[in-house]
Design an enzyme around this catalytic site. Structure first.
Site, PDB file in Angstrom:
ATOM      1  N   HIS A 129      41.761  37.837  43.923  1.00  0.00           N
ATOM      2  CA  HIS A 129      40.821  36.717  43.897  1.00  0.00           C
ATOM      3  C   HIS A 129      39.551  37.148  44.616  1.00  0.00           C
ATOM      4  O   HIS A 129      39.613  37.795  45.657  1.00  0.00           O
ATOM      5  CB  HIS A 129      41.422  35.499  44.619  1.00  0.00           C
ATOM      6  CG  HIS A 129      40.457  34.353  44.703  1.00  0.00           C
ATOM      7  ND1 HIS A 129      40.291  33.451  43.679  1.00  0.00           N
ATOM      8  CD2 HIS A 129      39.579  34.002  45.674  1.00  0.00           C
ATOM      9  CE1 HIS A 129      39.354  32.589  44.013  1.00  0.00           C
ATOM     10  NE2 HIS A 129      38.907  32.894  45.223  1.00  0.00           N
ATOM     11  N   ASP A 142      44.016  19.757  42.979  1.00  0.00           N
ATOM     12  CA  ASP A 142      42.898  20.604  43.420  1.00  0.00           C
ATOM     13  C   ASP A 142      41.713  20.444  42.473  1.00  0.00           C
ATOM     14  O   ASP A 142      40.564  20.356  42.904  1.00  0.00           O
ATOM     15  CB  ASP A 142      43.324  22.071  43.489  1.00  0.00           C
ATOM     16  CG  ASP A 142      42.101  22.964  43.648  1.00  0.00           C
ATOM     17  OD1 ASP A 142      41.481  22.892  44.721  1.00  0.00           O
ATOM     18  OD2 ASP A 142      41.737  23.675  42.698  1.00  0.00           O
ATOM     19  N   ARG A 146      34.591  17.427  45.937  1.00  0.00           N
ATOM     20  CA  ARG A 146      33.957  18.188  47.039  1.00  0.00           C
ATOM     21  C   ARG A 146      32.615  18.751  46.586  1.00  0.00           C
ATOM     22  O   ARG A 146      31.643  18.746  47.338  1.00  0.00           O
ATOM     23  CB  ARG A 146      34.885  19.333  47.483  1.00  0.00           C
ATOM     24  CG  ARG A 146      36.068  18.847  48.295  1.00  0.00           C
ATOM     25  CD  ARG A 146      37.094  19.950  48.483  1.00  0.00           C
ATOM     26  NE  ARG A 146      36.533  21.134  49.073  1.00  0.00           N
ATOM     27  CZ  ARG A 146      36.938  22.380  48.802  1.00  0.00           C
ATOM     28  NH1 ARG A 146      37.918  22.594  47.947  1.00  0.00           N
ATOM     29  NH2 ARG A 146      36.378  23.399  49.395  1.00  0.00           N
ATOM     30  N   SER A 167      42.604  25.168  48.684  1.00  0.00           N
ATOM     31  CA  SER A 167      42.250  25.049  47.265  1.00  0.00           C
ATOM     32  C   SER A 167      42.588  26.350  46.518  1.00  0.00           C
ATOM     33  O   SER A 167      43.263  26.332  45.475  1.00  0.00           O
ATOM     34  CB  SER A 167      40.753  24.732  47.166  1.00  0.00           C
ATOM     35  OG  SER A 167      40.267  24.950  45.878  1.00  0.00           O
ATOM     36  N   LYS A 226      46.266  27.290  43.800  1.00  0.00           N
ATOM     37  CA  LYS A 226      46.252  27.834  42.434  1.00  0.00           C
ATOM     38  C   LYS A 226      46.942  29.195  42.380  1.00  0.00           C
ATOM     39  O   LYS A 226      47.702  29.479  41.465  1.00  0.00           O
ATOM     40  CB  LYS A 226      44.800  27.962  41.945  1.00  0.00           C
ATOM     41  CG  LYS A 226      44.181  26.599  41.678  1.00  0.00           C
ATOM     42  CD  LYS A 226      42.698  26.669  41.448  1.00  0.00           C
ATOM     43  CE  LYS A 226      41.922  26.881  42.703  1.00  0.00           C
ATOM     44  NZ  LYS A 226      40.562  26.422  42.756  1.00  0.00           N
TER      45      LYS A 226
HETATM   46  N1  URA Z   1      36.977  28.271  45.001  1.00  0.00           N
HETATM   47  C1  URA Z   1      38.012  27.413  44.920  1.00  0.00           C
HETATM   48  O1  URA Z   1      38.851  27.544  44.034  1.00  0.00           O
HETATM   49  N2  URA Z   1      38.091  26.430  45.810  1.00  0.00           N
HETATM   50  C2  URA Z   1      37.202  26.258  46.801  1.00  0.00           C
HETATM   51  O2  URA Z   1      37.335  25.354  47.587  1.00  0.00           O
HETATM   52  C3  URA Z   1      36.129  27.153  46.878  1.00  0.00           C
HETATM   53  C4  URA Z   1      36.035  28.160  45.959  1.00  0.00           C
END
Ligand code: URA
Length: 444
Positions: free
Chosen positions: A82, A161, A168, A183, A187
């Site tokens: 990621h 999320d 957000r 968050s 995932k």
């Molecule tokens: N990427 C995400 O998936 N969540 C966040 O809160 C910030 C960046």
């Protein structure tokens, strides 16, 4: 549970119990708590913070709000990467096929570009026919057949999320470390990974420019992974200039293809190897970092990695011919050089300004439903620290029309700063963070 009582408690610096996090998250996802209350609650979280137990409880609640992949029966390690995002960051396009070609399953779930940063899904969708919206069943089938699926966050994964992140984004509560860590991890943990490698960008073009905050984010994600038996390693890497040369969706795919053939820009190739070493080590299929590097070099040198990208493209409905002939990608109508306005050192190539320039050309988005033109962008050959003469080419602008060329030129005039002296750029990889702590990375 009364949302108002929980908002008051967070506002006043109190904490929520795991059951309360679960109840609030699920009630919001089901539409039983309105956006205005959740927005107030998120702002209280942003200002007051979450402790470790609360961050873990929120992650668990968002993870539990949806489905997960179940991949243990594949019988191979499952590792994803990621990135916190940046400009010109096309590492995923190189790394996923490269690592999958070495026998590790890579269930890579990516996002779209938003604001000044690009997104892997938009880049992939510039390949004619490429489909990123696989269901979890399709993704699993593809992982079993060819070891890699490049997908978006489906509606099945962490729906809480998805809803909270949109709120957000609209309420300026994104840049909170516990909210970001929970968050991302909600995932990633749904991918049923045996390991995760995180590329945390630092510097002026990154999401969290300060190093201390980057290290804090890394440590929080490592703890959340450990709670779920998923080891996480993070590298802190430079985003004080774009990565590689190409910035813009189709241009980045083309550069990624060159890199898969060993012909890409050195910084992109080095960062791919640095993250790939960590992925292969965490997968437990190599003896050492040197062994990992040798195997990756061989996969690139023999064409095996590029062939694997071809298989992934074909499996996801794209035109696999793009690997042999990147000219099948969408092409901009106008293309023009940008030359140095004076002699001197390239002091900065400012990623945020480049990213905003791509949006101005029509190649990025400010809102999630904006359409992007995949053909536009920049190829910037000037690197911070280079000496350049007046009139020397620094970049190429790719635009839809003459107005776009002028827009691109204005962006580059601001982004590329030439002066009599230049500070050294940030090291490409500066820190490695694991459950053993933070190490400085020498010499990259
Ligand atoms: N990427 C995400 O998936 N969540 C966040 O809160 C910030 C960046």
């Amino acid at each position: 549970m009364l949302a108002q009582r929980l908002i008051e408690r967070k506002r006043d610096g109190g904490r929520l119990e795991p059951g309360e996090w679960r109840a609030l998250t699920l009630a919001y996802t089901a539409g039983h708590v309105p956006d205005y209350q959740m927005a107030a609650f998120l702002m209280a979280c942003f200002i007051r913070g979450l402790d470790r137990e609360e961050t873990a409880a929120l992650t668990e609640a968002m993870l539990g709000s949806g489905d997960r992949l179940t991949l243990a029966d594949l019988g191979v390690p499952r590792v994803d990467k990621h990135s916190t995002g940046g400009v010109g960051d096309k590492v995923s396009l190189v790394l996923a096929p490269l690592i999958a070609s070495l026998g590790v399953a890579v269930p890579m779930m990516s996002g779209r570009g938003l604001g000044h940063t690009g997104g892997t899904l938009d880049k992939l969708e510039s390949i004619p026919g490429f489909r990123t919206s696989l269901t979890l069943t399709e993704a699993k089938g593809q992982l079993s057949a060819i070891g890699c699926a490049l997908i978006g966050q489906t509606t099945e994964i962490a729906p809480a999320d998805r809803k909270l992140y949109a709120l957000r984004d609209a309420t300026s509560t994104v840049e909170s470390i516990p909210l970001i860590a929970s968050s991302i991890m909600s995932k990633k943990l749904a991918e049923d990974l045996t390991g995760l490698v995180v590329d945390i960008k630092r510097g002026s073009g990154s999401f969290l420019p300060q190093l201390e905050r980057d290290l804090e984010l890394a440590e929080s994600m490592i703890r959340l992974g450990a709670d779920h038996g998923c080891p996480v390693v993070a590298l802190v890497t430079a985003m004080d200039r774009p990565l590689g040369r190409a910035c813009g969706n189709a241009l980045e795919v083309e550069e990624a293809i060159h890199t898969l053939k060993g012909e890409g820009p050195p910084d992109l190739l080095e960062l791919t190897y640095a993250l790939g070493v960590e992925m292969l080590l965490i997968a437990g299929i190599v003896e050492s970092a040197d062994d990992a590097r040798r195997r990756m070099e061989k996969a690139i040198g023999t064409g095996k990695a590029a062939e694997h990208f071809q298989k992934i493209i074909e499996a996801q409905g794209g035109n696999p011919g793009v690997v042999d002939d990147p000219a099948v990608l969408p092409q901009a109508d106008e293309c023009e050089l940008f030359n140095a306005p004076r002699r001197g050192f390239v002091a900065r190539v400012e990623p945020r300004t480049v990213g905003r320039g791509i949006i101005a050309l029509g190649g990025g988005r400010m809102k999630l439903d904006d359409r992007v033109d995949p053909s536009v962008g920049f190829v910037i050959t000037a690197r911070p620290g280079d000496w350049v003469e007046q009139g020397e080419p620094l970049a190429t602008i790719f635009a839809r029309d003459r107005t776009g060329v002028e827009t691109g030129r204005q962006a580059l005039r601001q982004a590329v700063v030439i002066s009599d002296e230049a500070d050294p750029p940030l090291p490409l990889v500066s820190h490695r963070v694991s459950n053993a702590g933070v190490e400085l990375v020498p010499g990259l």
